[in-house]
Design a protein around this motif. Structure first.
Motif, PDB file in Angstrom:
ATOM      1  N   UNK A   1       0.844  -1.184   0.000  1.00 34.47           N
ATOM      2  CA  UNK A   1       0.000   0.000   0.000  1.00 34.47           C
ATOM      3  C   UNK A   1       0.880   1.235   0.000  1.00 34.47           C
ATOM      4  N   UNK A   2       0.260   2.393  -0.163  1.00 33.60           N
ATOM      5  CA  UNK A   2       1.041   3.616  -0.348  1.00 33.60           C
ATOM      6  C   UNK A   2       0.332   4.836   0.214  1.00 33.60           C
ATOM      7  N   UNK A   3       1.098   5.719   0.843  1.00 31.38           N
ATOM      8  CA  UNK A   3       0.640   7.044   1.266  1.00 31.38           C
ATOM      9  C   UNK A   3       1.438   8.106   0.521  1.00 31.38           C
ATOM     10  N   UNK A   4       0.761   9.156   0.081  1.00 31.93           N
ATOM     11  CA  UNK A   4       1.400  10.301  -0.563  1.00 31.93           C
ATOM     12  C   UNK A   4       1.024  11.575   0.190  1.00 31.93           C
ATOM     13  N   UNK A   5       1.926  12.537   0.211  1.00 30.68           N
ATOM     14  CA  UNK A   5       1.614  13.850   0.777  1.00 30.68           C
ATOM     15  C   UNK A   5       2.550  14.882   0.170  1.00 30.68           C
TER      16      UNK A   5
ATOM     17  N   UNK B   1       7.911  20.228   1.615  1.00 31.37           N
ATOM     18  CA  UNK B   1       8.282  18.822   1.539  1.00 31.37           C
ATOM     19  C   UNK B   1       7.138  17.998   0.946  1.00 31.37           C
ATOM     20  N   UNK B   2       7.521  16.936   0.250  1.00 34.64           N
ATOM     21  CA  UNK B   2       6.533  15.954  -0.175  1.00 34.64           C
ATOM     22  C   UNK B   2       7.157  14.574  -0.054  1.00 34.64           C
ATOM     23  N   UNK B   3       6.297  13.557   0.071  1.00 33.23           N
ATOM     24  CA  UNK B   3       6.795  12.222   0.412  1.00 33.23           C
ATOM     25  C   UNK B   3       5.938  11.127  -0.196  1.00 33.23           C
ATOM     26  N   UNK B   4       6.599   9.998  -0.436  1.00 36.02           N
ATOM     27  CA  UNK B   4       5.941   8.753  -0.833  1.00 36.02           C
ATOM     28  C   UNK B   4       6.347   7.697   0.190  1.00 36.02           C
ATOM     29  N   UNK B   5       5.383   7.040   0.776  1.00 39.71           N
ATOM     30  CA  UNK B   5       5.646   5.942   1.713  1.00 39.71           C
ATOM     31  C   UNK B   5       4.989   4.681   1.175  1.00 39.71           C
ATOM     32  N   UNK B   6       5.810   3.675   0.887  1.00 38.05           N
ATOM     33  CA  UNK B   6       5.303   2.382   0.420  1.00 38.05           C
ATOM     34  C   UNK B   6       5.414   1.368   1.548  1.00 38.05           C
TER      35      UNK B   6
END
Length: 307
Positions: free
Chosen positions: A153-157, A199-204
């Motif tokens: 799964x993935x979160x983006x911000x 800032x921006x981020x991708x968390x897998x």
């Protein structure tokens, strides 16, 4: 009331929510609540002269942001975990510890997948998507990066004043919060970039799956059956043959149970239900290569012959 930072960051959040689960049920007159349960290939079927195939369903829900992501300059992506990425990992595990959930472990393969997607985000200002035109989907990205997983799964911000602001926004968004607190997820890869102070981020996230030999799988399942009061049969040969057969079975067992899955730490609920219906004196176990619903999943096929 949300802080200004959290409010602004929350406006740019998006999460990919999908469920493929053989046990998914939905109340007849009730709309299902958003569940960021991620894609999982487990499927169980029982054979006793007739075959019961578990129902599967896919739920796809995208949360779209109202504001626009603006990124004007190129960003540099670190190959090792950066301090900002380490910060998000630390905050995620602190959040899980507060809810008595085991920590996430850093996975280099998932980190490579997250960084690859972050580059797509940078190249496509004005959009915050989980898959851009011409980009592989989340499952394929993880597999291409070398990750072995049962779920992903993935979160983006984006547009947070700090990595902590992005984390705070995730914790107050129900879908993102669910990913952070999912006890079925045990590994993570994170990518963070900064542009003009934002800032921006991708968390897998993933559930890591070990590459186990058939003998190891059979031994583990036999231990689980012994815990249910069913000792091992003298030989597993008929179970191994049955595992690879398209239909039918080898030998003359009272019941044959087969399923595809990645988690062999416990027996599936419907298998336990069948075991408690009748008294069995022994069980043979066979393991072979599984056939997941998506080729990027790591699964095993298991056959149990009960006597």
């Amino acid at each position: 009331m949300l802080s200004n930072t959290a409010s602004r960051t929350l406006a740019h959040l998006q999460v990919y929510l999908a469920t493929l689960d053989s046990s998914l049920t939905e109340p007849a007159d009730e709309s299902p609540a958003p569940t960021p349960k991620t894609i999982s290939p487990a499927q169980t079927h029982l054979t006793t002269g007739m075959q019961i195939v578990a129902k599967t369903r896919t739920l796809l829900l995208l949360l779209f942001a109202a504001a626009i992501l603006a990124i004007a300059a190129p960003c540099v992506f670190a190959q090792a975990a950066s301090p900002d990425e380490q910060t998000l990992l630390r905050l995620a595990n602190q959040f899980r510890a507060q809810h008595n959930i085991p920590p996430l472990h850093w996975d280099n393969s998932l980190a490579r997948a997250a960084r690859a997607h972050l580059q797509w985000v940078v190249r496509n200002p004005g959009q915050l998507l989980h898959q851009y035109s011409g980009e592989p989907d989340l499952f394929t990205r993880g597999a291409n990066a070398g990750a072995r997983f049962a779920t992903i799964s993935e979160n983006l911000a984006a547009n947070g004043d700090s990595p902590a602001a992005l984390h705070q926004a995730w914790t107050i968004s129900p879908s993102h919060r669910a990913n952070l607190l999912d006890p079925n997820l045990n590994s993570v890869g994170i990518a963070v970039a900064e542009n003009h102070g934002l800032f921006f981020a991708v968390t897998d996230f993933g559930r890591y799956v070990l590459a186990l030999t058939p003998d190891t799988i059979e031994h583990q399942v036999a231990k689980l059956l012994q815990a249910q009061g069913i000792p091992p049969a003298p030989s597993n040969e008929d179970a191994r043959k049955t595992c690879t057969m398209v239909q039918g079975q080898a030998g003359t067992p009272k019941l044959v149970i087969q399923w595809d899955g990645a988690d062999i730490s416990q027996l599936p609920d419907n298998v336990l239900h069948e075991l408690h219906k009748t008294r069995y004196t022994s069980a043979a176990v066979g393991a072979c290569t599984g056939e997941p619903s998506n080729p990027q999943f790591t699964t095993y096929h298991i056959a149990i012959l009960l006597y």
